[in-house]
Design an enzyme around this catalytic site. Sequence first.
Site, mmCIF file in Angstrom:
data_model
loop_
_atom_site.group_PDB
_atom_site.id
_atom_site.type_symbol
_atom_site.label_atom_id
_atom_site.label_comp_id
_atom_site.label_asym_id
_atom_site.label_seq_id
_atom_site.Cartn_x
_atom_site.Cartn_y
_atom_site.Cartn_z
ATOM 1 N N SER A 289 11.421 -9.011 -3.644
ATOM 2 C CA SER A 289 12.633 -8.213 -3.865
ATOM 3 C C SER A 289 12.447 -7.439 -5.158
ATOM 4 O O SER A 289 11.628 -7.830 -6.001
ATOM 5 C CB SER A 289 13.818 -9.177 -3.997
ATOM 6 N N TYR B 15 18.586 -16.284 -6.690
ATOM 7 C CA TYR B 15 17.880 -15.388 -5.758
ATOM 8 C C TYR B 15 16.730 -14.700 -6.483
ATOM 9 O O TYR B 15 15.586 -14.689 -6.012
ATOM 10 C CB TYR B 15 18.872 -14.358 -5.193
HETATM 11 P P1 NAP Z 1 19.212 -11.793 7.036
HETATM 12 O O1 NAP Z 1 19.550 -10.697 7.972
HETATM 13 O O2 NAP Z 1 20.301 -12.558 6.392
HETATM 14 O O3 NAP Z 1 18.189 -12.771 7.772
HETATM 15 C C1 NAP Z 1 17.724 -13.929 7.104
HETATM 16 C C2 NAP Z 1 16.983 -14.810 8.081
HETATM 17 O O4 NAP Z 1 16.636 -16.029 7.394
HETATM 18 C C3 NAP Z 1 17.827 -15.206 9.292
HETATM 19 O O5 NAP Z 1 17.029 -15.202 10.447
HETATM 20 C C4 NAP Z 1 18.274 -16.620 8.930
HETATM 21 O O6 NAP Z 1 18.524 -17.443 10.041
HETATM 22 C C5 NAP Z 1 17.056 -17.133 8.185
HETATM 23 N N1 NAP Z 1 17.441 -18.289 7.378
HETATM 24 C C6 NAP Z 1 18.389 -18.351 6.414
HETATM 25 N N2 NAP Z 1 18.542 -19.617 5.986
HETATM 26 C C7 NAP Z 1 17.668 -20.379 6.698
HETATM 27 C C8 NAP Z 1 17.363 -21.774 6.721
HETATM 28 N N3 NAP Z 1 17.994 -22.655 5.946
HETATM 29 N N4 NAP Z 1 16.418 -22.203 7.589
HETATM 30 C C9 NAP Z 1 15.788 -21.349 8.404
HETATM 31 N N5 NAP Z 1 16.024 -20.017 8.439
HETATM 32 C C10 NAP Z 1 16.969 -19.542 7.594
HETATM 33 O O7 NAP Z 1 18.348 -11.231 5.806
HETATM 34 P P2 NAP Z 1 17.312 -9.995 5.709
HETATM 35 O O8 NAP Z 1 17.992 -8.923 4.970
HETATM 36 O O9 NAP Z 1 16.671 -9.729 7.013
HETATM 37 O O10 NAP Z 1 16.248 -10.619 4.671
HETATM 38 C C11 NAP Z 1 14.936 -10.988 5.043
HETATM 39 C C12 NAP Z 1 14.125 -11.153 3.778
HETATM 40 O O11 NAP Z 1 14.059 -9.907 3.077
HETATM 41 C C13 NAP Z 1 14.714 -12.156 2.779
HETATM 42 O O12 NAP Z 1 13.664 -12.879 2.188
HETATM 43 C C14 NAP Z 1 15.396 -11.280 1.733
HETATM 44 O O13 NAP Z 1 15.471 -11.911 0.479
HETATM 45 C C15 NAP Z 1 14.460 -10.085 1.722
HETATM 46 N N6 NAP Z 1 15.070 -8.837 1.241
HETATM 47 C C16 NAP Z 1 16.015 -8.181 1.963
HETATM 48 C C17 NAP Z 1 16.538 -6.981 1.497
HETATM 49 C C18 NAP Z 1 17.584 -6.208 2.270
HETATM 50 O O14 NAP Z 1 18.067 -5.180 1.763
HETATM 51 N N7 NAP Z 1 17.966 -6.611 3.469
HETATM 52 C C19 NAP Z 1 16.073 -6.451 0.296
HETATM 53 C C20 NAP Z 1 15.097 -7.146 -0.430
HETATM 54 C C21 NAP Z 1 14.598 -8.337 0.054
HETATM 55 P P3 NAP Z 1 19.949 -17.417 10.782
HETATM 56 O O15 NAP Z 1 20.009 -16.108 11.491
HETATM 57 O O16 NAP Z 1 19.883 -18.568 11.682
HETATM 58 O O17 NAP Z 1 20.978 -17.509 9.712
#
Ligand code: NAP
Length: 262
Positions: free
Chosen positions: A156, A169
Amino acid sequence: MLCEIDYQAPGDLLKDRIILVTGAGDGIGRTAAKTFAAHGATVILVGRTIKKLEEVYDEIEEAGGAQPAIIPMNFETATYKDYGEMAELLEKEFGRLDGILHNAGILGSITPVEAYNPQVWEQVMQVNFNSALLMTQAMLSLLQNSKDASLLFTSSSVGRKGRAFWGAYSISKFATEGLVEILADEQENLSNVRVNSINPGATRTAMRQLAYPGENPAHLRTPADIMPTYLYLMGPDSKHVNGQKYNAQPPKEEAAQESDAL
Ligand code: NAP
């Protein structure tokens, strides 16, 4: 910072590769799993909500992809023993792994360090960092069985520069970057495993919406938009890239958005 936003992946880029994706049920992980499958990979879908993983499984099969595998796992409670059993299962089924995308994550709370709830802090560290470390320890020998393996960790912008209120985070992502540096150095010249980090940048997902409830998601790139850099890092064109920090969006454009944290 490195970026491969214009990378054009051939349709068979990941043919015959076995790639594990965590958090494959939603957001970026869901799109990455489907994109890797569409480029020929057999994907192992790991996550906590079985229904979501089954939907991804069905979508991959309907699109004509190789039959995926589902491994339900809650990273908040999984132990080293669970990861060991998972490695045994994969060893029996596939004998190797050609890639892991550590992607699952949670936001925790946006709070000053002084007031941060220690239980939430622990939960964030467990899901975002400790689980990826434990899984990597268990899976390294399977990755080393591959001729060309990519170990890719999700970072991130706040894992590269600290920012007020991002607490656990941010620290979990700094820890991730540190682990990438150490592992990359350890694997260099020793194995065919390369280790890199990717910062997706502001992307239209549930996590982003939670962090920025007032933001119009229509102004953000979708998970599909950021896949070129993921494909580049997972496929053979990045074979000699090790210990590097990538952005999946051009930093300038990201900075021009309402905020580039997350
Ligand atoms: P998201 O839509 O919230 O998806 C997160 C995923 O992680 C979901 O599939 C969730 O499963 C899974 N997860 C959460 N807690 C878990 C647990 N205890 N055990 C197993 N699986 C778990 O988030 P995203 O935006 O796609 O983020 C993906 C990655 O990118 C993360 O590492 C985040 O920090 C990083 N990131 C995102 C952004 C952004 O703008 N979106 C920016 C920078 C970095 P469930 O669906 O079952 O809850």
